[in-house]
Design an enzyme around this catalytic site. Structure first.
Site, mmCIF file in Angstrom:
data_model
loop_
_atom_site.group_PDB
_atom_site.id
_atom_site.type_symbol
_atom_site.label_atom_id
_atom_site.label_comp_id
_atom_site.label_asym_id
_atom_site.label_seq_id
_atom_site.Cartn_x
_atom_site.Cartn_y
_atom_site.Cartn_z
ATOM 1 N N ARG A 92 59.389 76.772 60.498
ATOM 2 C CA ARG A 92 60.335 76.526 59.409
ATOM 3 C C ARG A 92 60.030 77.408 58.204
ATOM 4 O O ARG A 92 58.881 77.633 57.872
ATOM 5 C CB ARG A 92 60.294 75.040 59.016
ATOM 6 C CG ARG A 92 61.295 74.233 59.814
ATOM 7 C CD ARG A 92 61.125 72.766 59.649
ATOM 8 N NE ARG A 92 61.061 72.310 58.265
ATOM 9 C CZ ARG A 92 61.009 71.026 57.929
ATOM 10 N NH1 ARG A 92 61.008 70.089 58.864
ATOM 11 N NH2 ARG A 92 60.939 70.673 56.666
ATOM 12 N N LYS A 142 57.704 61.881 60.423
ATOM 13 C CA LYS A 142 59.005 61.203 60.508
ATOM 14 C C LYS A 142 59.799 61.701 61.720
ATOM 15 O O LYS A 142 60.312 60.912 62.504
ATOM 16 C CB LYS A 142 59.808 61.421 59.211
ATOM 17 C CG LYS A 142 59.105 60.915 57.956
ATOM 18 C CD LYS A 142 59.909 61.164 56.693
ATOM 19 C CE LYS A 142 60.117 62.630 56.340
ATOM 20 N NZ LYS A 142 58.887 63.360 55.944
ATOM 21 N N ARG A 166 66.054 60.193 49.406
ATOM 22 C CA ARG A 166 64.798 60.626 48.816
ATOM 23 C C ARG A 166 64.861 60.807 47.311
ATOM 24 O O ARG A 166 63.986 61.445 46.721
ATOM 25 C CB ARG A 166 64.182 61.815 49.488
ATOM 26 C CG ARG A 166 64.990 62.947 49.873
ATOM 27 C CD ARG A 166 64.241 64.130 50.070
ATOM 28 N NE ARG A 166 63.327 64.885 50.713
ATOM 29 C CZ ARG A 166 63.154 65.157 51.978
ATOM 30 N NH1 ARG A 166 63.770 64.552 52.885
ATOM 31 N NH2 ARG A 166 62.315 66.058 52.367
ATOM 32 N N ARG A 217 56.876 70.598 47.814
ATOM 33 C CA ARG A 217 57.470 69.446 48.502
ATOM 34 C C ARG A 217 56.655 68.173 48.275
ATOM 35 O O ARG A 217 57.224 67.099 48.085
ATOM 36 C CB ARG A 217 57.610 69.754 50.003
ATOM 37 C CG ARG A 217 58.768 70.724 50.273
ATOM 38 C CD ARG A 217 58.630 71.456 51.580
ATOM 39 N NE ARG A 217 58.638 70.574 52.735
ATOM 40 C CZ ARG A 217 58.219 70.937 53.943
ATOM 41 N NH1 ARG A 217 57.734 72.150 54.147
ATOM 42 N NH2 ARG A 217 58.285 70.092 54.944
ATOM 43 N N ARG A 234 52.902 73.565 62.455
ATOM 44 C CA ARG A 234 54.122 73.069 63.120
ATOM 45 C C ARG A 234 54.951 74.207 63.708
ATOM 46 O O ARG A 234 55.158 75.243 63.082
ATOM 47 C CB ARG A 234 54.992 72.299 62.124
ATOM 48 C CG ARG A 234 56.361 71.957 62.725
ATOM 49 C CD ARG A 234 57.121 70.925 61.966
ATOM 50 N NE ARG A 234 57.254 71.239 60.563
ATOM 51 C CZ ARG A 234 57.665 70.356 59.652
ATOM 52 N NH1 ARG A 234 57.964 69.113 60.018
ATOM 53 N NH2 ARG A 234 57.764 70.699 58.397
HETATM 54 P P1 AP5 Z 1 56.875 66.065 61.640
HETATM 55 O O1 AP5 Z 1 57.142 64.929 62.550
HETATM 56 O O2 AP5 Z 1 57.711 67.280 61.768
HETATM 57 O O3 AP5 Z 1 56.811 65.530 60.118
HETATM 58 P P2 AP5 Z 1 57.977 65.101 59.107
HETATM 59 O O4 AP5 Z 1 57.518 63.869 58.418
HETATM 60 O O5 AP5 Z 1 59.284 65.052 59.819
HETATM 61 O O6 AP5 Z 1 57.862 66.295 58.084
HETATM 62 P P3 AP5 Z 1 58.987 67.228 57.429
HETATM 63 O O7 AP5 Z 1 58.288 68.454 56.967
HETATM 64 O O8 AP5 Z 1 60.147 67.387 58.347
HETATM 65 O O9 AP5 Z 1 59.395 66.338 56.221
HETATM 66 P P4 AP5 Z 1 60.149 66.764 54.947
HETATM 67 O O10 AP5 Z 1 60.526 65.446 54.398
HETATM 68 O O11 AP5 Z 1 59.394 67.662 54.065
HETATM 69 O O12 AP5 Z 1 61.327 67.680 55.529
HETATM 70 P P5 AP5 Z 1 62.890 67.491 55.731
HETATM 71 O O13 AP5 Z 1 63.286 68.234 56.924
HETATM 72 O O14 AP5 Z 1 63.283 66.065 55.597
HETATM 73 O O15 AP5 Z 1 55.327 66.452 61.818
HETATM 74 C C1 AP5 Z 1 54.768 67.546 61.097
HETATM 75 C C2 AP5 Z 1 53.714 68.251 61.964
HETATM 76 O O16 AP5 Z 1 52.631 67.361 62.206
HETATM 77 C C3 AP5 Z 1 54.226 68.661 63.349
HETATM 78 O O17 AP5 Z 1 53.634 69.875 63.718
HETATM 79 C C4 AP5 Z 1 53.763 67.525 64.267
HETATM 80 O O18 AP5 Z 1 53.544 67.959 65.592
HETATM 81 C C5 AP5 Z 1 52.465 67.109 63.598
HETATM 82 N N1 AP5 Z 1 52.196 65.678 63.743
HETATM 83 C C6 AP5 Z 1 53.100 64.658 63.690
HETATM 84 N N2 AP5 Z 1 52.482 63.469 63.840
HETATM 85 C C7 AP5 Z 1 51.142 63.760 63.981
HETATM 86 C C8 AP5 Z 1 49.974 62.950 64.166
HETATM 87 N N3 AP5 Z 1 50.063 61.621 64.235
HETATM 88 N N4 AP5 Z 1 48.780 63.572 64.254
HETATM 89 C C9 AP5 Z 1 48.694 64.928 64.182
HETATM 90 N N5 AP5 Z 1 49.740 65.734 64.002
HETATM 91 C C10 AP5 Z 1 50.975 65.160 63.914
HETATM 92 O O19 AP5 Z 1 63.473 68.219 54.432
HETATM 93 C C11 AP5 Z 1 63.343 69.604 54.276
HETATM 94 C C12 AP5 Z 1 64.046 70.062 53.014
HETATM 95 O O20 AP5 Z 1 65.448 69.759 53.106
HETATM 96 C C13 AP5 Z 1 63.607 69.370 51.706
HETATM 97 O O21 AP5 Z 1 62.488 69.983 51.134
HETATM 98 C C14 AP5 Z 1 64.863 69.517 50.851
HETATM 99 O O22 AP5 Z 1 64.984 70.819 50.350
HETATM 100 C C15 AP5 Z 1 65.970 69.305 51.855
HETATM 101 N N6 AP5 Z 1 66.362 67.903 51.989
HETATM 102 C C16 AP5 Z 1 66.293 67.141 53.123
HETATM 103 N N7 AP5 Z 1 66.734 65.906 52.888
HETATM 104 C C17 AP5 Z 1 67.083 65.864 51.573
HETATM 105 C C18 AP5 Z 1 67.578 64.831 50.734
HETATM 106 N N8 AP5 Z 1 67.801 63.601 51.209
HETATM 107 N N9 AP5 Z 1 67.798 65.140 49.435
HETATM 108 C C19 AP5 Z 1 67.577 66.369 48.941
HETATM 109 N N10 AP5 Z 1 67.094 67.386 49.693
HETATM 110 C C20 AP5 Z 1 66.847 67.142 50.996
HETATM 111 MG MG MG Z 2 61.067 66.130 59.661
#
Ligand code: AP5
Ligand code: MG
Length: 209
Positions: free
Chosen positions: A155, A13, A88, A166, A127
């Site tokens: 992270r 994402k 989410r 997660r 990552r």
């Molecule tokens: P990346 O692009 O970073 O993936 P992402 O989908 O953004 O993954 P996240 O881990 O950020 O998602 P998440 O939903 O768990 O975390 P969030 O920050 O929202 O890519 C990942 C890796 O893969 C990178 O190393 C990249 O280089 C690699 N990659 C990317 N594309 C690739 C490809 N095509 N091929 C190969 N490699 C690739 O949330 C974190 C925490 O915050 C949650 O757990 C929760 O505690 C809290 N939180 C956030 N939002 C909310 C909400 N709305 N409600 C409640 N809690 C929330």
């Molecule tokens: Mg992300």
């Protein structure tokens, strides 16, 4: 364009949002980034969120909903926004729907980036993020240039244990928002396996349809 990126942890994402905002010229609003900034700054919201995030649990709805609705009401979102990581849970999706109805604006697309569960740990464990530019790297799949390696950070929730939690939370809490948006006919499913550029091309193609 008002749109949402949904998908399991590590689906890409954040990686895709960074590429897509150049095309669509709308702010990228990542709830995860906003919460991590709040934790770093030690705000009241950050103190509340920290424990949930470290263990891979979701931060309570009331905390996140207020934060995002306030953000999308800002002037830079008047012509659109790209939400990443929000909504989410079903209550978050309903709160967003309510707020957008009241503002008289509509959501155009929900892009669902799908990857198999068994890819998540590999994506997250490699990552690294550049705290200076915000660029997301992967030590194998998207290696950083040598001159930035020493400053990259990992992270706190990219441990195997938190990643497993997660993924489970994604299936139990977040997956149910997809049928909510399917009912509105705006979900665009995209295979998240392939090179980042190939996936960007898939997303721009489904959005152009
Ligand atoms: P990346 O692009 O970073 O993936 P992402 O989908 O953004 O993954 P996240 O881990 O950020 O998602 P998440 O939903 O768990 O975390 P969030 O920050 O929202 O890519 C990942 C890796 O893969 C990178 O190393 C990249 O280089 C690699 N990659 C990317 N594309 C690739 C490809 N095509 N091929 C190969 N490699 C690739 O949330 C974190 C925490 O915050 C949650 O757990 C929760 O505690 C809290 N939180 C956030 N939002 C909310 C909400 N709305 N409600 C409640 N809690 C929330
Ligand atoms: Mg992300």
């Amino acid at each position: 364009m008002r749109m949402i990126l949904v998908g399991p942890p590590g689906a890409g994402k954040g990686t895709q949002a960074a590429k897509l905002v150049e095309t669509y010229r709308i702010p990228h609003i990542s709830s995860g980034e906003m919460l991590r900034d709040a934790v770093k700054e030690g705000t009241a919201l950050g103190v509340k969120a920290d424990g949930f995030m470290k263990s891979g649990q979701l931060v309570p709805d009331d905390v996140v909903i207020g934060m995002i609705l306030e953000r999308i009401a800002k002037a830079d979102c008047a012509a659109g926004f790209m939400l990443d990581g929000f909504p989410r849970t079903l209550p978050q999706a309903e709160a967003l729907d309510d707020a957008m109805n009241k503002a008289g604006v509509t959501l155009e697309a929900v892009v669902l980036i799908e990857i198999p569960d068994q890819m998540v740990v590999d994506r997250l464990s490699g990552r690294r993020t550049d705290p200076v530019t915000g660029t997301i790297y992967h030590m194998i799949f998207n290696p950083p240039p040598a001159d930035v390696v020493s400053r990259l950070v990992q992270r706190k929730d990219d441990t195997v244990e938190a990643a497993v939690t997660r993924v489970a939370k994604y299936h139990s809490e977040t997956a149910p928002v997809v049928p909510f948006y399917d009912g509105k006919g705006i979900v665009k499913r995209v295979d998240g396996v392939g090179t980042p550029d190939a996936i960007t091309a898939r997303i721009t193609a489904v959005l152009a349809r």
